[in-house]
Design a protein around this motif. Structure first.
Motif, short mmCIF file in Angstrom:
data_model
loop_
_atom_site.label_atom_id
_atom_site.label_comp_id
_atom_site.label_asym_id
_atom_site.label_seq_id
_atom_site.Cartn_x
_atom_site.Cartn_y
_atom_site.Cartn_z
N ALA A 185 0.83 -1.21 0.00
CA ALA A 185 0.00 0.00 0.00
C ALA A 185 0.86 1.26 0.00
CB ALA A 185 -0.92 -0.01 1.22
N ILE A 186 1.97 1.24 0.75
CA ILE A 186 2.86 2.40 0.78
C ILE A 186 3.48 2.64 -0.60
CG2 ILE A 186 5.06 3.25 1.70
CD1 ILE A 186 4.36 1.91 4.35
N GLU A 187 3.94 1.56 -1.24
CA GLU A 187 4.56 1.70 -2.57
C GLU A 187 3.56 2.17 -3.62
OE1 GLU A 187 8.23 -1.50 -2.13
OE2 GLU A 187 6.61 -1.90 -3.54
N GLU A 188 2.27 1.89 -3.40
CA GLU A 188 1.23 2.31 -4.35
C GLU A 188 0.58 3.63 -3.93
OE1 GLU A 188 -1.43 -0.98 -4.61
OE2 GLU A 188 -0.04 -2.21 -5.80
N ASN A 189 1.16 4.28 -2.88
CA ASN A 189 0.63 5.55 -2.37
C ASN A 189 -0.81 5.42 -1.88
OD1 ASN A 189 2.98 7.16 -2.85
ND2 ASN A 189 2.46 7.18 -5.03
N ASP A 190 -1.20 4.20 -1.51
CA ASP A 190 -2.55 3.96 -1.01
C ASP A 190 -2.53 4.06 0.52
OD1 ASP A 190 -5.18 3.29 -0.66
OD2 ASP A 190 -4.95 1.16 -1.17
N PHE A 191 -2.33 5.28 1.03
CA PHE A 191 -2.15 5.46 2.47
C PHE A 191 -3.45 5.25 3.26
CE2 PHE A 191 1.08 8.55 0.65
CZ PHE A 191 2.08 7.60 0.65
N ASP A 192 -4.60 5.35 2.54
CA ASP A 192 -5.86 5.11 3.22
C ASP A 192 -6.02 3.65 3.66
OD1 ASP A 192 -7.64 7.42 1.03
OD2 ASP A 192 -6.57 7.76 2.92
N ALA A 193 -5.20 2.74 3.06
CA ALA A 193 -5.29 1.32 3.42
C ALA A 193 -4.59 1.02 4.74
CB ALA A 193 -4.68 0.46 2.31
N LEU A 194 -3.80 1.99 5.25
CA LEU A 194 -3.11 1.80 6.53
C LEU A 194 -4.05 2.12 7.67
CD1 LEU A 194 -0.78 1.89 4.44
CD2 LEU A 194 0.64 2.90 6.22
N PRO A 195 -3.78 1.60 8.87
CA PRO A 195 -4.75 1.69 9.98
C PRO A 195 -4.84 3.05 10.66
CG PRO A 195 -2.81 0.48 10.68
CD PRO A 195 -2.65 0.70 9.21
N GLY A 196 -4.32 4.12 10.08
CA GLY A 196 -4.46 5.43 10.72
C GLY A 196 -3.26 6.31 10.39
N ASN A 197 -3.45 7.63 10.59
CA ASN A 197 -2.39 8.59 10.27
C ASN A 197 -1.11 8.32 11.04
OD1 ASN A 197 -1.53 11.18 8.96
ND2 ASN A 197 -1.34 11.82 11.09
N PHE A 198 -1.24 7.94 12.32
CA PHE A 198 -0.05 7.66 13.13
C PHE A 198 0.76 6.53 12.52
CE2 PHE A 198 1.92 5.03 16.43
CZ PHE A 198 2.79 5.95 16.99
#
Length: 294
Positions: free
Chosen positions: A35-48
């Motif tokens: 997800a990070i490599e695809e810039n899909d940051f919304d897939a991570l569990p939160g801004n922190f």
């Protein structure tokens, strides 16, 4: 527009890391790395976690994490500006909800800052406690010395004086024997290279004391971990100049060390330097198995 994911992926490929390698080193789930490599940051569990995972990813592949996080902040600011232009005027209730979301993000940033400075706070607190203890002990010794100086002198018989000398001599002999045994144990310790398979190295540790102590020191940012019987005993990232001591449980026959940046890591076993770089110094990531022989 900045492409954070592509920069990190290119840096990973330059290090010749697969996603599985990166997952093993950082302990971040593979789906989050993708997800990070695809810039899909919304897939991570939160801004922190977005900031924490990106920081750890960048440090591991040798990219300056502060620069990457600055780019992330710029992207986040552009998205917010676009949303403000595109969206019509909202009701006061909607504004209140957004304000709450902003408060949560601020709280996450504050929490991240606290976690960043927490080791420094703990070290300062420990130093303060040590200094306080030294002060109270010194103060107590001064009071005892003053009381002793004000107490009349007492004569001691020849027999008591002779007994005290014998007791003192016995204590000195015991202390000397203990120091000789400790020095002998450190001298007899030996680390022997047994085999190599890719980035996996096996060594034999002989002549070590019962309590095996590992000390990691970092000359730059480096990630390391220690496992005993397949269970992680410690893992973490050491910044430049930091160190960490790990004690291997008594009775352990074998333990494993993973180094994410071995060129920036110095390791000692029971105070004796472990020069693992002499066995293929070009490797950055390596897995070391140490078998403890009787």
């Amino acid at each position: 527009m900045s492409d954070i994911g592509k920069k990190l992926k290119d840096a990973r490929n330059e290090k010749h890391y697969t996603l599985d390698d990166l997952q093993q080193i950082t302990k971040i789930q593979k789906r989050y790395l993708i997800a990070i490599e695809e810039n899909d940051f919304d897939a991570l569990p939160g801004n922190f976690y977005v900031r924490a995972f990106i920081r750890q990813y960048a440090d591991t592949v040798g990219v300056k994490s502060d620069d990457i996080l600055s780019e992330l902040d710029e992207i986040t600011g552009e998205k917010q500006a676009t949303n403000q232009v595109a969206e019509p005027e909202v009701t006061s209730r909607t504004q209140a909800i957004r304000q709450q979301g902003g408060d949560v993000e601020k709280n996450n940033e504050i929490l991240e800052k606290i976690m960043h400075y927490l080791p420094t706070i703990i070290i300062v607190a420990v130093v303060a406690v040590i200094l306080g203890s030294i002060y109270f002990v010194s103060s107590g010794n001064r009071k005892q010395a003053e009381q002793a100086s004000s107490t009349p002198s007492v004569s001691v018989t020849t027999d008591e004086s002779t007994s005290e000398k014998k007791s003192s001599s016995q204590k000195v002999k015991k202390a000397s024997s203990s120091e000789e045994a400790s020095t002998k144990g450190a001298t007899n310790q030996k680390i022997t290279h047994e085999s190599t398979s890719g980035s996996n190295f096996t060594y034999a540790l002989t002549g070590a004391s019962k309590d095996v102590k590992l000390k990691f020191s970092s000359n730059g940012s480096s990630w390391s971990s220690v496992s005993v019987n397949g269970t992680a005993t410690w893992q973490g990232t050491l910044e430049d100049g930091a160190s960490k001591t790990v004690t291997i449980p008594e009775g352990t026959k074998s333990f494993m060390i993973n180094l994410g940046n071995s060129k920036a890591t110095t390791l000692t076993i029971n105070g004796k330097k472990f020069n693992f770089l002499k066995d293929n110094s070009s490797l950055t990531v390596r897995r070391i198995t140490v078998n403890i022989a009787e």
